[in-house]
Enzyme design. Sequence first.
Site, mmCIF file in Angstrom:
data_model
loop_
_atom_site.group_PDB
_atom_site.id
_atom_site.type_symbol
_atom_site.label_atom_id
_atom_site.label_comp_id
_atom_site.label_asym_id
_atom_site.label_seq_id
_atom_site.Cartn_x
_atom_site.Cartn_y
_atom_site.Cartn_z
ATOM 1 N N THR A 226 49.235 32.470 18.792
ATOM 2 C CA THR A 226 50.107 31.382 18.341
ATOM 3 C C THR A 226 49.203 30.228 17.924
ATOM 4 O O THR A 226 47.972 30.341 17.960
ATOM 5 C CB THR A 226 51.007 30.871 19.493
ATOM 6 O OG1 THR A 226 50.164 30.260 20.480
ATOM 7 C CG2 THR A 226 51.827 31.997 20.108
ATOM 8 N N ASP B 1 52.266 40.756 20.830
ATOM 9 C CA ASP B 1 53.214 39.736 21.278
ATOM 10 C C ASP B 1 53.959 40.267 22.508
ATOM 11 O O ASP B 1 54.592 41.325 22.436
ATOM 12 C CB ASP B 1 54.189 39.473 20.113
ATOM 13 C CG ASP B 1 55.127 38.318 20.386
ATOM 14 O OD1 ASP B 1 55.374 38.002 21.565
ATOM 15 O OD2 ASP B 1 55.618 37.735 19.397
ATOM 16 N N THR C 99 52.464 27.313 37.302
ATOM 17 C CA THR C 99 52.180 25.877 37.300
ATOM 18 C C THR C 99 52.819 25.169 38.486
ATOM 19 O O THR C 99 53.847 25.626 39.002
ATOM 20 C CB THR C 99 52.718 25.259 35.985
ATOM 21 O OG1 THR C 99 52.774 23.847 36.103
ATOM 22 C CG2 THR C 99 54.143 25.728 35.682
ATOM 23 N N ASP C 100 52.238 24.037 38.862
ATOM 24 C CA ASP C 100 52.848 23.235 39.942
ATOM 25 C C ASP C 100 54.146 22.572 39.469
ATOM 26 O O ASP C 100 54.923 22.072 40.276
ATOM 27 C CB ASP C 100 51.867 22.168 40.454
ATOM 28 C CG ASP C 100 51.430 21.161 39.388
ATOM 29 O OD1 ASP C 100 51.764 21.343 38.201
ATOM 30 O OD2 ASP C 100 50.744 20.182 39.752
ATOM 31 N N GLU C 101 54.392 22.584 38.138
ATOM 32 C CA GLU C 101 55.569 21.885 37.614
ATOM 33 C C GLU C 101 56.877 22.546 38.051
ATOM 34 O O GLU C 101 57.938 21.937 37.976
ATOM 35 C CB GLU C 101 55.468 21.761 36.085
ATOM 36 C CG GLU C 101 54.199 21.028 35.689
ATOM 37 C CD GLU C 101 54.093 20.667 34.215
ATOM 38 O OE1 GLU C 101 55.124 20.522 33.560
ATOM 39 O OE2 GLU C 101 52.950 20.526 33.738
ATOM 40 N N TYR D 14 60.041 23.767 29.886
ATOM 41 C CA TYR D 14 58.804 24.496 30.201
ATOM 42 C C TYR D 14 58.775 24.935 31.659
ATOM 43 O O TYR D 14 58.615 26.121 31.973
ATOM 44 C CB TYR D 14 57.572 23.624 29.887
ATOM 45 C CG TYR D 14 56.282 24.137 30.513
ATOM 46 C CD1 TYR D 14 55.737 25.360 30.135
ATOM 47 C CD2 TYR D 14 55.613 23.391 31.496
ATOM 48 C CE1 TYR D 14 54.563 25.834 30.721
ATOM 49 C CE2 TYR D 14 54.442 23.851 32.077
ATOM 50 C CZ TYR D 14 53.919 25.082 31.691
ATOM 51 O OH TYR D 14 52.761 25.551 32.274
ATOM 52 N N SER D 15 58.962 23.957 32.574
ATOM 53 C CA SER D 15 58.821 24.315 33.993
ATOM 54 C C SER D 15 59.949 25.242 34.436
ATOM 55 O O SER D 15 59.741 26.104 35.289
ATOM 56 C CB SER D 15 58.723 23.073 34.867
ATOM 57 O OG SER D 15 59.811 22.204 34.661
ATOM 58 N N SER E 90 61.282 27.561 32.584
ATOM 59 C CA SER E 90 60.959 28.922 32.133
ATOM 60 C C SER E 90 59.861 29.529 33.013
ATOM 61 O O SER E 90 59.896 30.719 33.320
ATOM 62 C CB SER E 90 60.540 28.922 30.654
ATOM 63 O OG SER E 90 59.312 28.249 30.476
ATOM 64 N N LYS E 91 58.919 28.702 33.465
ATOM 65 C CA LYS E 91 57.860 29.222 34.353
ATOM 66 C C LYS E 91 58.453 29.570 35.727
ATOM 67 O O LYS E 91 58.096 30.575 36.332
ATOM 68 C CB LYS E 91 56.722 28.206 34.508
ATOM 69 C CG LYS E 91 55.896 27.947 33.267
ATOM 70 C CD LYS E 91 55.129 29.167 32.751
ATOM 71 C CE LYS E 91 53.989 29.583 33.642
ATOM 72 N NZ LYS E 91 53.163 30.655 33.012
ATOM 73 N N PRO F 159 48.263 7.348 22.437
ATOM 74 C CA PRO F 159 49.662 7.146 22.845
ATOM 75 C C PRO F 159 49.861 7.383 24.341
ATOM 76 O O PRO F 159 49.603 8.471 24.841
ATOM 77 C CB PRO F 159 50.429 8.195 22.026
ATOM 78 C CG PRO F 159 49.428 9.243 21.685
ATOM 79 C CD PRO F 159 48.059 8.643 21.771
ATOM 80 N N ASP G 270 58.815 6.773 26.235
ATOM 81 C CA ASP G 270 58.535 7.733 27.300
ATOM 82 C C ASP G 270 59.036 9.126 26.926
ATOM 83 O O ASP G 270 59.960 9.271 26.130
ATOM 84 C CB ASP G 270 59.221 7.270 28.607
ATOM 85 C CG ASP G 270 58.483 7.759 29.836
ATOM 86 O OD1 ASP G 270 57.549 8.579 29.701
ATOM 87 O OD2 ASP G 270 58.846 7.317 30.952
#
Length: 350
Positions: A37, A60, A131-133, A156-157, A159-160, A211, A286
Amino acid sequence: MKKLLITGGAGFIGSHVVRLFVEKYPDYHIFNLDTLTYAGNLENLKDIENKDNYTFIKGDITDAEHMNTLFAEHVFDGVIHLAAESHVDRSISDPLAFIKTNILGTVNLLNAAKTVWKDQMDQHLFYHISTDEVYGSLGETGLFTETTAYDPRSPYSSSKASSDHLVRAYHHTYGMQVVISNCSNNYGPNQFPEKLIPLSINNIKNNKPIPIYGKGENIRDWLYVLDHARAIDLIYHKGKNGETYNIGGINEWTNIDLIHKLCEVMDTKLGRAKGESAKLITFVKDRAGHDLRYAIDSSKLMNELGWEPSLQFEEGIEKTVDWYLANEEWLNNIISGDYENYYQKQYSER
Ligand code: NAD
Ligand code: TYD
């Protein structure tokens, strides 16, 4: 010779893991499966691409048929699964891409593994990198442990978290040997310049605004990518079946303090007057649903498997800046999109 499949090996963390295993274990054949990707870059691995114990496979993980064929052909002894969509901001604008790769893709790998490993589950290992998320967001105190309840808050988190649950489900339901590790924010060479540290290095170098979302008060626990790769090596070989291990840097920074530190290093490296780079700091709108604080308790990994981070942040950030300044071509190729041609140039005639 053992056959180990590493998915997402052309990405940031995956490329460090692939290199470590290829160099450290000549008796393993490492298969790097990656669909390339925008985040997959084979230039990350050009120093090892001709090693005898390394093979790149373009594929994939959302393609179930290809995964089934691949597993039937090779009967991998183990899998270290890193392939994922990995950027929170992208997950906010396109959640479905994250559902497809991170959830469906993981299930495709689990199914393919289950089919060929079914009579010998105890001979194989599926190691899922997470991930820790998944644990959500902390207040001012406390740390995530392996028993913290899941509370993911971004696409994201989520889905993880979903893929973590599925990996555990295949362990409990089908007897698959699995381990999972949940790591804090990584930094270091080869990170795609959309994430905070490489994006800021690039912008500082080019005198562009840095940013900072909101007030820059959000806190992350930063770990040097090679320390994560070392932890993965340890967990793959010594982790206990069915267990989860948290990996963190014991290194919490608010975003604004981290960027000030980075600006100081950049001033020195670029020969700028003290305070010059910090003038580029720009507060922007934010991130939606921005998690306040992540911080990891790694004591299980440290006490049970003997891991500890090897680099202090000051040393790690300097090494990272040095790498980006010395690898201008890598960065320019990414920014121009030219890195995508590397696969065609290097692999089309093989
Ligand atoms: P990355 O975005 O740099 O790399 C991801 C790789 O996966 C790329 O090479 C990409 O081409 C490949 N990929 C994406 N979709 C694919 C698909 N459908 N099929 C095959 N390959 C595909 O990500 P990263 O930062 O190196 O993260 C690697 C893993 O570690 C991810 O699972 C991520 O959730 C996890 N993680 C990352 C961090 C971090 O700070 N970066 C921290 C903890 C855990
Ligand atoms: P990022 O590197 O995207 O990782 P993650 O969202 O997985 O933690 O972001 C790290 C922190 O930096 C996070 O709090 C969001 C913030 N951030 C900015 O302030 N500006 C930026 O341009 C980016 C990309 C991130």
